[in-house]
Design a protein around this motif. Structure first.
Motif, PDB file in Angstrom:
ATOM      1  N   LEU A 380       0.873  -1.264   0.282  1.00  0.00           N
ATOM      2  CA  LEU A 380      -0.056   0.016   0.093  1.00  0.00           C
ATOM      3  C   LEU A 380       0.874   1.323   0.106  1.00  0.00           C
ATOM      4  CD1 LEU A 380      -2.777   1.451   0.257  1.00  0.00           C
ATOM      5  CD2 LEU A 380      -2.485   1.008   2.658  1.00  0.00           C
ATOM      6  N   THR A 381       2.046   1.150   0.733  1.00  0.00           N
ATOM      7  CA  THR A 381       2.780   2.257   0.697  1.00  0.00           C
ATOM      8  C   THR A 381       3.173   2.891  -0.594  1.00  0.00           C
ATOM      9  OG1 THR A 381       3.377   1.996   3.036  1.00  0.00           O
ATOM     10  CG2 THR A 381       5.166   3.314   1.834  1.00  0.00           C
ATOM     11  N   LEU A 382       3.777   1.669  -1.225  1.00  0.00           N
ATOM     12  CA  LEU A 382       4.576   2.027  -2.490  1.00  0.00           C
ATOM     13  C   LEU A 382       3.415   2.284  -3.718  1.00  0.00           C
ATOM     14  CD1 LEU A 382       6.988  -1.131  -2.842  1.00  0.00           C
ATOM     15  CD2 LEU A 382       7.474   1.390  -2.210  1.00  0.00           C
ATOM     16  N   ARG A 383       2.231   1.757  -3.464  1.00  0.00           N
ATOM     17  CA  ARG A 383       1.213   2.244  -4.353  1.00  0.00           C
ATOM     18  C   ARG A 383       0.825   3.654  -4.280  1.00  0.00           C
ATOM     19  NH1 ARG A 383      -1.942  -2.253  -2.680  1.00  0.00           N
ATOM     20  NH2 ARG A 383      -3.693  -0.809  -2.334  1.00  0.00           N
ATOM     21  N   SER A 384       0.761   4.018  -3.023  1.00  0.00           N
ATOM     22  CA  SER A 384       0.510   5.468  -2.663  1.00  0.00           C
ATOM     23  C   SER A 384       1.714   6.354  -3.161  1.00  0.00           C
ATOM     24  CB  SER A 384       0.257   5.871  -1.302  1.00  0.00           C
ATOM     25  OG  SER A 384      -0.927   4.917  -0.631  1.00  0.00           O
ATOM     26  N   GLN A 385       2.801   5.819  -3.187  1.00  0.00           N
ATOM     27  CA  GLN A 385       3.896   6.682  -3.570  1.00  0.00           C
ATOM     28  C   GLN A 385       3.852   6.995  -5.084  1.00  0.00           C
ATOM     29  OE1 GLN A 385       7.734   4.928  -2.334  1.00  0.00           O
ATOM     30  NE2 GLN A 385       8.774   6.355  -3.808  1.00  0.00           N
ATOM     31  N   ALA A 386       3.411   5.653  -5.710  1.00  0.00           N
ATOM     32  CA  ALA A 386       3.453   5.800  -7.162  1.00  0.00           C
ATOM     33  C   ALA A 386       2.391   6.622  -7.592  1.00  0.00           C
ATOM     34  CB  ALA A 386       3.162   4.466  -7.716  1.00  0.00           C
ATOM     35  N   LEU A 387       1.178   6.822  -6.870  1.00  0.00           N
ATOM     36  CA  LEU A 387       0.198   7.539  -7.277  1.00  0.00           C
ATOM     37  C   LEU A 387       0.492   9.065  -6.976  1.00  0.00           C
ATOM     38  CD1 LEU A 387      -2.815   5.718  -6.201  1.00  0.00           C
ATOM     39  CD2 LEU A 387      -2.018   6.047  -8.630  1.00  0.00           C
ATOM     40  N   PRO A 400      -4.052  10.171  -9.652  1.00  0.00           N
ATOM     41  CA  PRO A 400      -4.743   9.368 -10.707  1.00  0.00           C
ATOM     42  C   PRO A 400      -5.197   7.878  -9.960  1.00  0.00           C
ATOM     43  CG  PRO A 400      -2.744   9.185 -11.196  1.00  0.00           C
ATOM     44  CD  PRO A 400      -2.680  10.124  -9.946  1.00  0.00           C
ATOM     45  N   LEU A 401      -6.408   8.087  -9.197  1.00  0.00           N
ATOM     46  CA  LEU A 401      -6.864   6.884  -8.680  1.00  0.00           C
ATOM     47  C   LEU A 401      -7.691   5.867  -9.635  1.00  0.00           C
ATOM     48  CD1 LEU A 401      -8.816   8.625  -5.396  1.00  0.00           C
ATOM     49  CD2 LEU A 401      -6.172   7.780  -5.858  1.00  0.00           C
ATOM     50  N   GLU A 424      -7.415   0.714 -10.426  1.00  0.00           N
ATOM     51  CA  GLU A 424      -8.205   1.497  -9.405  1.00  0.00           C
ATOM     52  C   GLU A 424      -7.283   1.656  -8.325  1.00  0.00           C
ATOM     53  OE1 GLU A 424     -12.223   1.329  -8.695  1.00  0.00           O
ATOM     54  OE2 GLU A 424     -12.733   2.266 -10.794  1.00  0.00           O
ATOM     55  N   ASP A 425      -6.886   2.768  -7.536  1.00  0.00           N
ATOM     56  CA  ASP A 425      -5.799   2.663  -6.746  1.00  0.00           C
ATOM     57  C   ASP A 425      -4.564   1.984  -6.459  1.00  0.00           C
ATOM     58  OD1 ASP A 425      -7.653   4.341  -5.035  1.00  0.00           O
ATOM     59  OD2 ASP A 425      -8.848   2.782  -4.262  1.00  0.00           O
ATOM     60  N   GLY A 426      -3.937   1.755  -7.835  1.00  0.00           N
ATOM     61  CA  GLY A 426      -2.748   1.242  -8.310  1.00  0.00           C
ATOM     62  C   GLY A 426      -3.077  -0.348  -8.462  1.00  0.00           C
ATOM     63  N   LEU A 427      -4.289  -1.159  -8.438  1.00  0.00           N
ATOM     64  CA  LEU A 427      -4.696  -2.172  -8.698  1.00  0.00           C
ATOM     65  C   LEU A 427      -5.550  -2.475  -9.917  1.00  0.00           C
ATOM     66  CD1 LEU A 427      -5.099  -3.278  -4.815  1.00  0.00           C
ATOM     67  CD2 LEU A 427      -3.193  -3.786  -6.441  1.00  0.00           C
ATOM     68  N   PRO A 428      -5.371  -3.864 -10.487  1.00  0.00           N
ATOM     69  CA  PRO A 428      -6.233  -3.857 -11.644  1.00  0.00           C
ATOM     70  C   PRO A 428      -7.708  -4.077 -11.187  1.00  0.00           C
ATOM     71  CG  PRO A 428      -4.869  -5.744 -11.058  1.00  0.00           C
ATOM     72  CD  PRO A 428      -4.382  -4.693 -10.466  1.00  0.00           C
ATOM     73  N   ARG A 429      -8.671  -3.398 -11.958  1.00  0.00           N
ATOM     74  CA  ARG A 429     -10.349  -3.831 -11.667  1.00  0.00           C
ATOM     75  C   ARG A 429     -10.659  -4.537 -12.861  1.00  0.00           C
ATOM     76  NH1 ARG A 429     -13.712  -0.786  -8.779  1.00  0.00           N
ATOM     77  NH2 ARG A 429     -15.653  -1.865  -8.357  1.00  0.00           N
ATOM     78  N   LYS A 430     -10.424  -5.974 -12.919  1.00  0.00           N
ATOM     79  CA  LYS A 430     -10.833  -6.537 -14.178  1.00  0.00           C
ATOM     80  C   LYS A 430     -11.892  -6.807 -14.424  1.00  0.00           C
ATOM     81  CE  LYS A 430      -6.358  -9.650 -13.796  1.00  0.00           C
ATOM     82  NZ  LYS A 430      -5.836 -10.960 -13.651  1.00  0.00           N
ATOM     83  N   SER A 431     -13.008  -6.527 -13.601  1.00  0.00           N
ATOM     84  CA  SER A 431     -14.460  -6.520 -13.912  1.00  0.00           C
ATOM     85  C   SER A 431     -14.760  -5.462 -14.912  1.00  0.00           C
ATOM     86  CB  SER A 431     -15.084  -6.459 -12.714  1.00  0.00           C
ATOM     87  OG  SER A 431     -15.198  -5.174 -12.049  1.00  0.00           O
ATOM     88  N   GLU A 432     -13.778  -4.633 -14.859  1.00  0.00           N
ATOM     89  CA  GLU A 432     -14.207  -3.434 -15.930  1.00  0.00           C
ATOM     90  C   GLU A 432     -13.299  -3.325 -17.156  1.00  0.00           C
ATOM     91  OE1 GLU A 432     -14.515   0.236 -14.167  1.00  0.00           O
ATOM     92  OE2 GLU A 432     -15.862  -0.471 -12.496  1.00  0.00           O
ATOM     93  N   TYR A 433     -12.728  -4.261 -17.374  1.00  0.00           N
ATOM     94  CA  TYR A 433     -11.958  -4.436 -18.590  1.00  0.00           C
ATOM     95  C   TYR A 433     -12.798  -4.457 -19.734  1.00  0.00           C
ATOM     96  CZ  TYR A 433      -7.291  -5.636 -16.149  1.00  0.00           C
ATOM     97  OH  TYR A 433      -6.202  -5.768 -15.480  1.00  0.00           O
ATOM     98  N   ARG A 434     -12.470  -4.129 -20.707  1.00  0.00           N
ATOM     99  CA  ARG A 434     -13.254  -4.107 -22.172  1.00  0.00           C
ATOM    100  C   ARG A 434     -12.512  -4.368 -23.336  1.00  0.00           C
ATOM    101  NH1 ARG A 434     -16.050  -4.561 -18.662  1.00  0.00           N
ATOM    102  NH2 ARG A 434     -18.011  -3.367 -18.149  1.00  0.00           N
TER     103      ARG A 434
END
Length: 652
Positions: A380-387, A400-401, A424-434
């Protein structure tokens, strides 16, 4: 930042002989060490146009303030000197292949009067033989516990040894015959050292000699009716075989080899090595490191240099198996042969058991890189740092959430498809892939990108606010099927903070034009080019270069690669489907549903070809006209011009 031309050596000043060079910064610290067959050719490459250099190399030459070199006689001396300088100065711009954890070794301290077997970590000490590395310390203790009845060498610390020596009584291991008890004089210094050396020989792979020796002693004791000694020899043989069974046999011959494999992406490289001694795996280790600007052959050369540099000769095997040969493989073999004291072969296995083992090591490297990426993205720390880094570097109003990435896949303009992935929040949201089937499949990536972005953001413009509960959720035509693009899709009501496209400035400009055409002006668009991992912004002549260690760059790379994977998967499915041609294709009136019903009823086209017209008409949904057309196609007859729908009678 310094201008490299300010400290560039004068024309003709750099020698053409082989040598080793050092870049220093303004404080005199060594920041990079390298070697070259021709110093003039290699150093001149650093002082070309900085814009054409790899970002890491560009940062190094602009950080440097001076360069110096040392001429040597040949490439082997250059390898030795380069290793010595890297070890001495620890330059910040040299890629270091360090273990991803501290692996335990089984060590025997042959430098002591009474050698001791123990678990050791960290830097290797002189006068000590090392075996491994092992994955867990308990595996070493199990091995020792199995072998100590056969090789009863000392395992106690110096304090325990001195106390037993002063008391004149051995410890528990001495009483149960798992130690020869040199502390109380049961064996001499020479006898205990012989036990330790035999143990080292067995661990180094010379196993059959000890098994055969014990078998001979057992037979002699049995022939002399000394059954107690024979039973003890039998138990020792069983102990040796149990120890051997713990190490997998991977090669049929007693080969000594180290097998290296790599798995890499644009930023990092994972290395795995299996240590094979006597045809058995004696140890395994791996590490993940920053890739830098090096090619795979250069990575292999520096990897072997760092792994074997400073090692004792017996730790260098006869064979070193690698995925690609280093450029100067002959010089590297000469250097390793000098370390070992005999010939060492560096080669790429092409077939047989060694090739199979190399593939196994490569799978381990791929899994290690995947685990490293998952662990990194799950932090979580690295994801927050990346964003936060992306917000700062791209000058965004908010972090860019929600990031959407798009990619195009095709083969020479055929079966053109697009993909959209959502993070979303640095993690893949596969249910919304198109997935998108590009309708104007011309093979032009920019036109295809414009079409995909237009179709996606048209939904955003036409959709009501997310709070409107009256919106239905029909499936959109993202795969090219009905309903049409005008149908609203609820998942598309949420705008992204950032759009990432795979490509450089042309793809970015096409994406920005698509958003402008549909009236979207508040979404930032960038492109990530693969070659140098540069971030392109619409309308800007030069890209943004993020640091290679940036968590923001790592997140963009992962988003881009996921879109690329998703597009390629869909493209392969489409291409496979288009290459599958059935005899039932193209028959008038025979759609997918009727075709499936016929195949379900008859099982195959072969049986369908032998069927009668009346049998086909019995299939639900298949009328007499369609049945006649099917038989005409399959049986090669002339298609009838008319059919009596009530009786099924055919009229020519």
């Amino acid at each position: 930042m310094a201008d490299p031309s300010s400290y560039r050596p004068g024309p003709g000043e750099i020698p053409t002989e082989p040598g080793v060079y050092r870049f220093r910064d303004q404080h005199g610290r060594v920041i990079y060490v390298g070697k070259a067959r021709s110093l003039r050719s290699r150093l001149s490459s650093y002082f070309q146009d900085p814009a054409s250099l790899h970002p890491r190399t560009r940062q190094m030459v602009t950080t440097g303030a001076s360069v110096e070199w040392t001429v040597v006689r040949n490439e082997v001396e250059a390898l030795q000197l380069e290793y010595s300088w890297i070890k001495e100065f620890d330059p910040r711009f040299n890629v270091k292949y360090r273990d991803d954890k501290s692996y335990p070794y089984l060590a025997v301290t042959l430098g002591e009067d009474f050698p001791r077997a123990q678990v050791m970590r960290g830097a290797k000490r002189p006068g000590t033989r090392y075996f491994g590395p092992y994955t867990h310390a308990w595996a070493i203790r199990e091995t020792l516990d199995t072998l100590l009845p056969v090789f009863p060498l000392r395992t106690c610390s110096k304090g325990v040894f001195r106390r037993a020596e002063q008391a004149g009584r051995p410890c528990l291991l001495g009483y149960i015959d798992k130690c020869s008890a040199p502390c109380v004089g049961r064996v001499t210094v020479e006898e205990h050292r012989e036990i330790a050396e035999d143990f080292c020989d067995f661990m180094a792979g010379d196993t059959q000699r000890f098994v055969k020796r014990l078998e001979e002693r057992m037979r002699q004791a049995s022939a002399g009716l000394d059954f107690e000694t024979a039973a003890r020899m039998r138990d020792d043989i069983a102990a040796l075989r149990r120890a051997l069974e713990r190490s997998a046999v991977v090669l049929p011959d007693p080969t000594d080899a180290d097998v290296f494999a790599l798995a890499d992406d644009e930023l990092e490289v994972a290395v795995q090595v299996f240590h094979v001694r006597g045809g058995r795996i004696r140890g395994q280790r791996g590490w993940v490191s920053e890739k830098g600007a090096e090619s795979l052959d250069s990575i292999v050369e520096h990897l072997l240099q760092q792994v074997y540099g400073g090692e004792r000769g017996e730790n260098v095997p006869r064979e070193v198996l690698v995925p690609v040969l280093p450029t100067e493989v002959a010089d590297l073999q000469d250097w390793l042969s000098q370390l070992r004291g005999s010939n060492v072969k560096v080669r790429v296995p092409q077939r047989g058991d060694k090739r199979t083992l190399m593939q196994t090591v490569a799978r381990n490297a791929q899994q290690a890189l995947a685990r490293h990426k998952v662990a990194r993205s799950g932090d979580l720390t690295l994801r927050s740092q990346a964003l936060q880094e992306l917000q700062d570097q791209l000058d965004l109003e908010d972090a860019p959430l929600r990031i959407e990435s798009f990619d195009i896949s095709h083969v020479q303009g055929t079966d053109v498809v697009g993909s959209m992935v959502v993070f979303e929040d640095g993690l893949p949201r596969k249910s919304e892939y198109r997935r998108f089937i590009v309708r104007e499949g011309t093979g032009d990536d920019t036109a295809a990108m414009h079409e995909v972005l237009t179709r996606r953001f048209r939904h955003l413009v036409q959709a009501p606010s997310p709070s409107d509960d009256s919106v239905s959720s029909p499936a959109a035509d993202l795969d090219g099927a009905a309903p049409t693009d005008e149908v609203r899709h609820t998942k598309f009501r949420y705008p992204p903070n950032l759009v990432v496209v795979d490509g450089g400035l042309p793809q970015v400009n096409a994406a920005q034009a698509a958003l402008t055409d549909v009236g979207v002006n508040d979404v930032t668009v960038i492109g990530l080019a693969k070659r140098l991992e540069e971030v392109w912004v619409p309308g800007q002549e030069f890209p943004i270069v993020l640091p290679r260690t940036s968590e923001g760059l790592y997140l963009l790379q992962r988003v881009r690669d996921e879109a690329h994977r998703f597009a390629n998967t869909f493209h392969r499915q489409r291409r496979s489907k288009s290459m599958t041609v059935s005899e039932l294709d193209g028959i008038p009136g025979l759609g997918p549903a009727r075709r499936q019903a016929l195949l379900a009823r008859f099982g195959s086209v072969k049986r369908l070809r032998r069927a009668e017209l009346e049998e086909l008409v019995e299939v639900p949904g298949v009328g007499a006209a369609v049945a006649a057309a099917v038989l005409a196609r399959l049986q090669g007859t002339v298609q009838p011009s008319a059919v009596n729908l009530s009786t099924g009678e055919v009229f020519d």
